[in-house]
Design a protein around this motif. Sequence first.
Motif, PDB file in Angstrom:
ATOM      1  N   TRP A 203     -28.645  85.950   1.737  1.00  0.00           N
ATOM      2  CA  TRP A 203     -28.285  86.969   0.758  1.00  0.00           C
ATOM      3  C   TRP A 203     -29.402  87.996   0.574  1.00  0.00           C
ATOM      4  O   TRP A 203     -29.139  89.162   0.302  1.00  0.00           O
ATOM      5  CB  TRP A 203     -27.927  86.304  -0.564  1.00  0.00           C
ATOM      6  N   SER A 204     -30.643  87.564   0.731  1.00  0.00           N
ATOM      7  CA  SER A 204     -31.758  88.509   0.672  1.00  0.00           C
ATOM      8  C   SER A 204     -31.684  89.512   1.826  1.00  0.00           C
ATOM      9  O   SER A 204     -31.900  90.716   1.643  1.00  0.00           O
ATOM     10  CB  SER A 204     -33.089  87.750   0.712  1.00  0.00           C
TER      11      SER A 204
ATOM     12  N   LYS B  36     -31.733  81.827  -7.496  1.00  0.00           N
ATOM     13  CA  LYS B  36     -33.134  81.594  -7.867  1.00  0.00           C
ATOM     14  C   LYS B  36     -33.277  81.042  -9.279  1.00  0.00           C
ATOM     15  O   LYS B  36     -34.240  80.332  -9.578  1.00  0.00           O
ATOM     16  CB  LYS B  36     -33.925  82.897  -7.731  1.00  0.00           C
ATOM     17  N   SER B  37     -32.323  81.382 -10.146  1.00  0.00           N
ATOM     18  CA  SER B  37     -32.398  80.880 -11.523  1.00  0.00           C
ATOM     19  C   SER B  37     -31.881  79.454 -11.641  1.00  0.00           C
ATOM     20  O   SER B  37     -32.021  78.830 -12.695  1.00  0.00           O
ATOM     21  CB  SER B  37     -31.600  81.800 -12.455  1.00  0.00           C
ATOM     22  N   GLY B  38     -31.258  78.942 -10.585  1.00  0.00           N
ATOM     23  CA  GLY B  38     -30.752  77.583 -10.610  1.00  0.00           C
ATOM     24  C   GLY B  38     -29.312  77.442 -11.055  1.00  0.00           C
ATOM     25  O   GLY B  38     -28.785  76.326 -11.095  1.00  0.00           O
ATOM     26  N   LEU B  39     -28.656  78.560 -11.386  1.00  0.00           N
ATOM     27  CA  LEU B  39     -27.253  78.480 -11.805  1.00  0.00           C
ATOM     28  C   LEU B  39     -26.352  78.075 -10.648  1.00  0.00           C
ATOM     29  O   LEU B  39     -25.384  77.327 -10.829  1.00  0.00           O
ATOM     30  CB  LEU B  39     -26.803  79.835 -12.376  1.00  0.00           C
ATOM     31  N   VAL B  40     -26.672  78.595  -9.452  1.00  0.00           N
ATOM     32  CA  VAL B  40     -25.900  78.250  -8.246  1.00  0.00           C
ATOM     33  C   VAL B  40     -26.908  77.828  -7.176  1.00  0.00           C
ATOM     34  O   VAL B  40     -27.291  78.618  -6.319  1.00  0.00           O
ATOM     35  CB  VAL B  40     -25.048  79.437  -7.756  1.00  0.00           C
TER      36      VAL B  40
ATOM     37  N   PHE C 192     -31.243  93.633   1.342  1.00  0.00           N
ATOM     38  CA  PHE C 192     -32.145  94.651   1.885  1.00  0.00           C
ATOM     39  C   PHE C 192     -31.446  95.536   2.918  1.00  0.00           C
ATOM     40  O   PHE C 192     -31.806  96.707   3.071  1.00  0.00           O
ATOM     41  CB  PHE C 192     -33.378  93.990   2.498  1.00  0.00           C
ATOM     42  N   ARG C 193     -30.453  95.000   3.607  1.00  0.00           N
ATOM     43  CA  ARG C 193     -29.722  95.808   4.587  1.00  0.00           C
ATOM     44  C   ARG C 193     -28.929  96.901   3.877  1.00  0.00           C
ATOM     45  O   ARG C 193     -28.949  98.071   4.290  1.00  0.00           O
ATOM     46  CB  ARG C 193     -28.791  94.910   5.401  1.00  0.00           C
ATOM     47  N   TYR C 194     -28.227  96.547   2.783  1.00  0.00           N
ATOM     48  CA  TYR C 194     -27.494  97.555   2.023  1.00  0.00           C
ATOM     49  C   TYR C 194     -28.453  98.535   1.347  1.00  0.00           C
ATOM     50  O   TYR C 194     -28.144  99.725   1.214  1.00  0.00           O
ATOM     51  CB  TYR C 194     -26.594  96.887   0.984  1.00  0.00           C
TER      52      TYR C 194
ATOM     53  N   CYS D 292     -25.331  91.791  -4.136  1.00  0.00           N
ATOM     54  CA  CYS D 292     -26.072  90.737  -3.423  1.00  0.00           C
ATOM     55  C   CYS D 292     -27.266  90.270  -4.245  1.00  0.00           C
ATOM     56  O   CYS D 292     -27.604  89.077  -4.268  1.00  0.00           O
ATOM     57  CB  CYS D 292     -26.541  91.261  -2.068  1.00  0.00           C
ATOM     58  N   ASP D 293     -27.891  91.211  -4.933  1.00  0.00           N
ATOM     59  CA  ASP D 293     -29.043  90.878  -5.762  1.00  0.00           C
ATOM     60  C   ASP D 293     -28.635  89.970  -6.921  1.00  0.00           C
ATOM     61  O   ASP D 293     -29.385  89.071  -7.319  1.00  0.00           O
ATOM     62  CB  ASP D 293     -29.664  92.174  -6.294  1.00  0.00           C
ATOM     63  N   ASN D 294     -27.439  90.190  -7.458  1.00  0.00           N
ATOM     64  CA  ASN D 294     -26.935  89.328  -8.528  1.00  0.00           C
ATOM     65  C   ASN D 294     -26.716  87.903  -8.036  1.00  0.00           C
ATOM     66  O   ASN D 294     -26.995  86.933  -8.750  1.00  0.00           O
ATOM     67  CB  ASN D 294     -25.617  89.884  -9.089  1.00  0.00           C
TER      68      ASN D 294
END
Length: 246
Positions: A119-120, A107-111, A124-126, A99-101
């Motif tokens: 997703w955040s 955040k980097s703008g790739l997607v 944090f849940r996992y 999820c972090d990936n």
Amino acid sequence: MEPWVRFSAQSHARERLLRAAQYACALAADALRRNGASAAALESVRRLEAHLGLGRKLLRLGSSAEAVEAAKRAMHLSDTVLRFCVTLGHLNRALYLACDNVLWAGKSGLVPSVEQEKWSHRSFRYFLFSLVLNLGRDAYELRILLEREAGGKRAKGGDGALQARADSRLQQLGLRLQLQLRLLLRVLRRNPPLLLDLVRNLCDLFIPLDKLGLYRSSPGFVGLCGLTSSVLSILTILHPWLKLKP
């Protein structure tokens, strides 16, 4: 998968350093806010914190593969409780890192279409599930060591004389608690890897609890917890014997 595992192992120490710096910034930002610092100073520290967080996410690319490999190794542990806690802990960590990936890609703008809030929350849940399993493992190992130490003490009769002096139930209860506390401190002092892992997991626990809204803490407290757990992680990298095994 092996090249990714090797890459992840090499970048783990740098990621821990960035994590310590990120939470140090969070702690510094809270201190500046309390002391009435200017908005520009606060914004600079927060911007640095955000950049450090993004850099950490970049270094964690591929770390989920390492967690899956660790889960595979843990499946062969002979102890059922350890096998359950360690395996599921690594699997939840793999999901947290995956999820972090996705968050990094957003955040980097790739997607750009990534729903970062969703997703955040998943990440944090996992992370929370992984920490709960790690703490369960710590509690299990601590219980085994306490029972082993208490059995040895009973065989020697070391604490029987103290209990014989207690002439009331209240005194017996106080004495029993005192003996249990002494036993706990003695066991933890003799097992630094377990002590460090327990403290590190307890510190990390407040981070997802705060982010998920389950237990609200101040930004300064969260920063202190994150900084403490990061320093303890760096210690286990510098001194591998301090890492709890398996």
